[in-house]
Design a protein around this motif. Structure first.
Motif, PDB file in Angstrom:
ATOM      1  N   ILE A   1       0.931  -1.149   0.041  1.00 15.78           N
ATOM      2  CA  ILE A   1       0.044  -0.088   0.107  1.00 15.78           C
ATOM      3  C   ILE A   1       0.714   1.142  -0.134  1.00 15.78           C
ATOM      4  CG2 ILE A   1      -2.033   1.405   1.203  1.00 15.78           C
ATOM      5  CD1 ILE A   1      -2.599  -1.271   2.527  1.00 15.78           C
ATOM      6  N   GLU A   2       0.534   1.904  -1.133  1.00 19.04           N
ATOM      7  CA  GLU A   2       1.364   3.263  -1.087  1.00 19.04           C
ATOM      8  C   GLU A   2       0.690   4.512  -0.688  1.00 19.04           C
ATOM      9  OE1 GLU A   2       2.793   6.136  -4.839  1.00 19.04           O
ATOM     10  OE2 GLU A   2       3.438   4.021  -5.008  1.00 19.04           O
ATOM     11  N   ALA A   3       1.269   4.831   0.576  1.00 15.55           N
ATOM     12  CA  ALA A   3       0.718   6.110   1.152  1.00 15.55           C
ATOM     13  C   ALA A   3       1.344   7.373   0.430  1.00 15.55           C
ATOM     14  CB  ALA A   3       1.009   6.065   2.695  1.00 15.55           C
ATOM     15  N   ARG A   4       0.527   8.284  -0.164  1.00 18.52           N
ATOM     16  CA  ARG A   4       0.933   9.364  -0.784  1.00 18.52           C
ATOM     17  C   ARG A   4       0.376  10.622  -0.146  1.00 18.52           C
ATOM     18  NH1 ARG A   4      -0.584   7.462  -6.775  1.00 18.52           N
ATOM     19  NH2 ARG A   4      -2.579   7.631  -5.878  1.00 18.52           N
ATOM     20  N   GLY A   5       1.256  11.496   0.148  1.00 21.93           N
ATOM     21  CA  GLY A   5       0.841  13.061   0.440  1.00 21.93           C
ATOM     22  C   GLY A   5       1.558  14.298   0.118  1.00 21.93           C
ATOM     23  N   LYS A   6       1.306  15.304   0.360  1.00 21.69           N
ATOM     24  CA  LYS A   6       2.236  16.358  -0.231  1.00 21.69           C
ATOM     25  C   LYS A   6       3.640  16.375   0.448  1.00 21.69           C
ATOM     26  CE  LYS A   6       2.035  21.513  -0.498  1.00 21.69           C
ATOM     27  NZ  LYS A   6       1.424  22.692  -0.341  1.00 21.69           N
ATOM     28  N   GLY A   7       4.512  16.147  -0.534  1.00 21.86           N
ATOM     29  CA  GLY A   7       5.745  16.113  -0.130  1.00 21.86           C
ATOM     30  C   GLY A   7       6.280  14.600   0.364  1.00 21.86           C
ATOM     31  N   PHE A   8       5.603  13.589   0.419  1.00 25.07           N
ATOM     32  CA  PHE A   8       6.101  12.505   0.892  1.00 25.07           C
ATOM     33  C   PHE A   8       5.289  11.112   0.185  1.00 25.07           C
ATOM     34  CE2 PHE A   8       2.213  12.787   3.639  1.00 25.07           C
ATOM     35  CZ  PHE A   8       1.835  11.625   3.709  1.00 25.07           C
ATOM     36  N   ARG A   9       6.006  10.137   0.178  1.00 17.93           N
ATOM     37  CA  ARG A   9       5.389   8.986  -0.388  1.00 17.93           C
ATOM     38  C   ARG A   9       6.267   7.582   0.362  1.00 17.93           C
ATOM     39  NH1 ARG A   9       5.254   7.763  -6.735  1.00 17.93           N
ATOM     40  NH2 ARG A   9       3.926   9.861  -6.285  1.00 17.93           N
ATOM     41  N   ILE A  10       5.256   6.952   0.875  1.00 20.00           N
ATOM     42  CA  ILE A  10       5.657   5.785   1.690  1.00 20.00           C
ATOM     43  C   ILE A  10       4.810   4.549   1.500  1.00 20.00           C
ATOM     44  CG2 ILE A  10       5.812   4.914   4.357  1.00 20.00           C
ATOM     45  CD1 ILE A  10       5.713   7.872   5.152  1.00 20.00           C
ATOM     46  N   GLU A  11       5.824   3.493   1.304  1.00 18.19           N
ATOM     47  CA  GLU A  11       4.985   2.243   1.049  1.00 18.19           C
ATOM     48  C   GLU A  11       5.077   1.286   2.410  1.00 18.19           C
ATOM     49  OE1 GLU A  11       7.105   0.297  -2.086  1.00 18.19           O
ATOM     50  OE2 GLU A  11       6.486   1.333  -3.466  1.00 18.19           O
ATOM     51  N   ARG A  12       3.927   0.632   2.445  1.00 17.06           N
ATOM     52  CA  ARG A  12       3.652  -0.092   3.791  1.00 17.06           C
ATOM     53  C   ARG A  12       2.894  -1.430   3.297  1.00 17.06           C
ATOM     54  NH1 ARG A  12       0.573   3.382   8.093  1.00 17.06           N
ATOM     55  NH2 ARG A  12       0.466   1.663   9.108  1.00 17.06           N
ATOM     56  N   GLU A  13       3.115  -2.397   4.001  1.00 12.59           N
ATOM     57  CA  GLU A  13       2.340  -3.828   3.873  1.00 12.59           C
ATOM     58  C   GLU A  13       1.166  -3.864   4.217  1.00 12.59           C
ATOM     59  OE1 GLU A  13       4.687  -7.226   4.582  1.00 12.59           O
ATOM     60  OE2 GLU A  13       6.144  -6.905   2.757  1.00 12.59           O
ATOM     61  N   GLY A  14       0.263  -4.372   3.904  1.00 19.57           N
ATOM     62  CA  GLY A  14      -1.202  -4.625   4.420  1.00 19.57           C
ATOM     63  C   GLY A  14      -2.004  -5.607   3.695  1.00 19.57           C
ATOM     64  N   GLN A  15      -3.111  -5.575   3.961  1.00 16.79           N
ATOM     65  CA  GLN A  15      -4.178  -6.801   3.260  1.00 16.79           C
ATOM     66  C   GLN A  15      -5.360  -6.137   2.745  1.00 16.79           C
ATOM     67  OE1 GLN A  15      -5.903  -9.088   6.504  1.00 16.79           O
ATOM     68  NE2 GLN A  15      -6.272 -10.850   5.163  1.00 16.79           N
ATOM     69  N   ALA A  16      -5.683  -6.537   1.509  1.00 18.28           N
ATOM     70  CA  ALA A  16      -6.691  -6.426   0.503  1.00 18.28           C
ATOM     71  C   ALA A  16      -7.974  -7.086   1.550  1.00 18.28           C
ATOM     72  CB  ALA A  16      -6.704  -6.714  -0.668  1.00 18.28           C
ATOM     73  N   LEU A  17      -9.055  -6.190   1.680  1.00 18.92           N
ATOM     74  CA  LEU A  17     -10.382  -7.020   2.197  1.00 18.92           C
ATOM     75  C   LEU A  17     -11.204  -7.277   1.176  1.00 18.92           C
ATOM     76  CD1 LEU A  17     -10.621  -4.406   5.253  1.00 18.92           C
ATOM     77  CD2 LEU A  17      -9.451  -6.837   5.019  1.00 18.92           C
ATOM     78  N   GLU A  18     -10.952  -6.910  -0.246  1.00 14.81           N
ATOM     79  CA  GLU A  18     -11.852  -7.494  -1.218  1.00 14.81           C
ATOM     80  C   GLU A  18     -10.993  -7.144  -2.524  1.00 14.81           C
ATOM     81  OE1 GLU A  18     -15.244  -4.718  -1.106  1.00 14.81           O
ATOM     82  OE2 GLU A  18     -13.879  -2.919  -0.580  1.00 14.81           O
ATOM     83  N   PRO A  19     -11.510  -8.061  -3.362  1.00 12.26           N
ATOM     84  CA  PRO A  19     -10.944  -7.815  -4.592  1.00 12.26           C
ATOM     85  C   PRO A  19     -10.990  -6.718  -5.520  1.00 12.26           C
ATOM     86  CG  PRO A  19     -12.703  -9.356  -5.135  1.00 12.26           C
ATOM     87  CD  PRO A  19     -12.682  -8.801  -3.327  1.00 12.26           C
ATOM     88  N   GLY A  20     -10.113  -6.426  -6.451  1.00  9.81           N
ATOM     89  CA  GLY A  20     -10.154  -5.298  -7.320  1.00  9.81           C
ATOM     90  C   GLY A  20      -9.695  -5.200  -8.590  1.00  9.81           C
ATOM     91  N   ALA A  21     -10.053  -4.690  -9.780  1.00 14.33           N
ATOM     92  CA  ALA A  21      -9.310  -4.598 -10.809  1.00 14.33           C
ATOM     93  C   ALA A  21      -8.666  -3.120 -10.829  1.00 14.33           C
ATOM     94  CB  ALA A  21     -10.291  -4.752 -12.082  1.00 14.33           C
ATOM     95  N   MET A  22      -7.764  -2.840 -12.019  1.00 11.38           N
ATOM     96  CA  MET A  22      -7.223  -1.534 -12.291  1.00 11.38           C
ATOM     97  C   MET A  22      -8.240  -0.229 -12.187  1.00 11.38           C
ATOM     98  SD  MET A  22      -4.384   0.049 -12.696  1.00 11.38           S
ATOM     99  CE  MET A  22      -3.178  -1.070 -13.568  1.00 11.38           C
ATOM    100  N   GLY A  23      -7.765   0.490 -11.144  1.00 10.81           N
ATOM    101  CA  GLY A  23      -8.590   1.671 -10.795  1.00 10.81           C
ATOM    102  C   GLY A  23      -9.672   1.740 -10.161  1.00 10.81           C
ATOM    103  N   ASP A  24     -10.014   0.272  -9.709  1.00 14.60           N
ATOM    104  CA  ASP A  24     -11.166   0.095  -8.597  1.00 14.60           C
ATOM    105  C   ASP A  24     -10.546   0.602  -7.126  1.00 14.60           C
ATOM    106  OD1 ASP A  24     -12.728  -1.177 -10.176  1.00 14.60           O
ATOM    107  OD2 ASP A  24     -12.372  -3.130  -9.754  1.00 14.60           O
ATOM    108  N   ARG A  25     -11.693   1.111  -6.327  1.00 11.59           N
ATOM    109  CA  ARG A  25     -11.243   1.410  -4.979  1.00 11.59           C
ATOM    110  C   ARG A  25     -11.699   0.580  -4.116  1.00 11.59           C
ATOM    111  NH1 ARG A  25      -9.156   6.446  -3.882  1.00 11.59           N
ATOM    112  NH2 ARG A  25     -10.465   6.360  -1.812  1.00 11.59           N
TER     113      ARG A  25
END
Length: 234
Positions: free
Chosen positions: A185-209
């Motif tokens: 999971i890439e966390a993005r904000g103004k002036g920073f970008r952090i990658e963290r591991e996590g778990q998907a709670l549902e399936p998704g295709a490109m662009g899905d939220r």
């Protein structure tokens, strides 16, 4: 007693009345021509990306209306591709307060993809599976696929025979993230970008939220941006 006066029109007066009657339709026709030319040019600009050969037919308003000054055409359904039978609006006047509506038919001779081989339900579309065919795009069924890039990499929702026109509902995006999958999971904000591991709670295709959970148990809504990758903005 009420006096009634009569008079006999002279020949010059008759010519003056006749000239005014004949001139009025000509002025209206010229005004209609200017509006129709503006609409024709507008539709040509909007549809020219679909093909080089355009067929545009306009149906002018049946009612006799005042002149349309400074015609400004627009699509009544913004964002739609002007193809087939459509309605076009025209704002008239410097402030565009008067609006006219015209019916138009737009045909485009262009290329569209068809399958070169049979495709089974659930099978992924490859670029080599597609060939281009030429025809009037307005005669294709609604929601037909025009751009190859829309379906390459997607899966067929049903068996499809070669040669037939392809429609959007014939395909679905393949999930890039599965339920309960470990993801980045890439966390993005103004002036920073952090990658963290996590778990998907549902399936998704490109662009899905979809919902995802950090290892800290915090649940967020994240966008699928790649295989096993999500992004969330803070």
């Amino acid at each position: 007693m009420l006096a009634v006066r009569s008079f006999r029109p002279t020949l010059s007066m008759l010519w003056l009345v006749l000239a005014s009657l004949l001139a009025t339709p000509a002025v209206h026709a010229a005004d209609d021509d200017a509006m129709l030319e503006a609409v024709h040019a507008f539709l040509h600009r909007e549809a020219q990306s679909l093909g080089d050969e355009l067929i545009i037919e306009l149906r002018p308003p049946s009612a006799r209306l005042p002149a349309c000054e400074s015609p400004d055409p627009f699509l009544t359904r913004p964002g739609d591709v002007p193809l087939g039978r459509i309605s076009v609006g025209v704002r008239c006047g410097s402030e565009g307060r008067q609006v006219r509506y015209l019916q138009a038919e737009v045909g485009v001779i262009g290329d569209y993809p068809v399958l070169a081989r049979p495709l089974r339900a659930g099978e992924t579309v490859r670029r080599d599976d597609l060939v281009m065919r030429q025809g009037n795009l307005a005669e294709l069924p609604n929601r037909s696929v025009i751009d190859i890039e829309e379906i390459v990499g997607q899966a067929a929702t049903r068996a499809i025979e070669p040669g037939q026109s392809l429609q959007e509902h014939h395909f679905r995006s393949l999930p890039l993230v599965e339920r309960n999958q470990r993801v980045v999971i890439e966390a993005r904000g103004k002036g920073f970008r952090i990658e963290r591991e996590g778990q998907a709670l549902e399936p998704g295709a490109m662009g899905d939220r979809i919902r995802a959970r950090f290892d800290s148990r915090e649940v967020v809504m994240a966008e699928v941006v790649g295989e096993g990758r999500l992004a969330v903005d803070f």
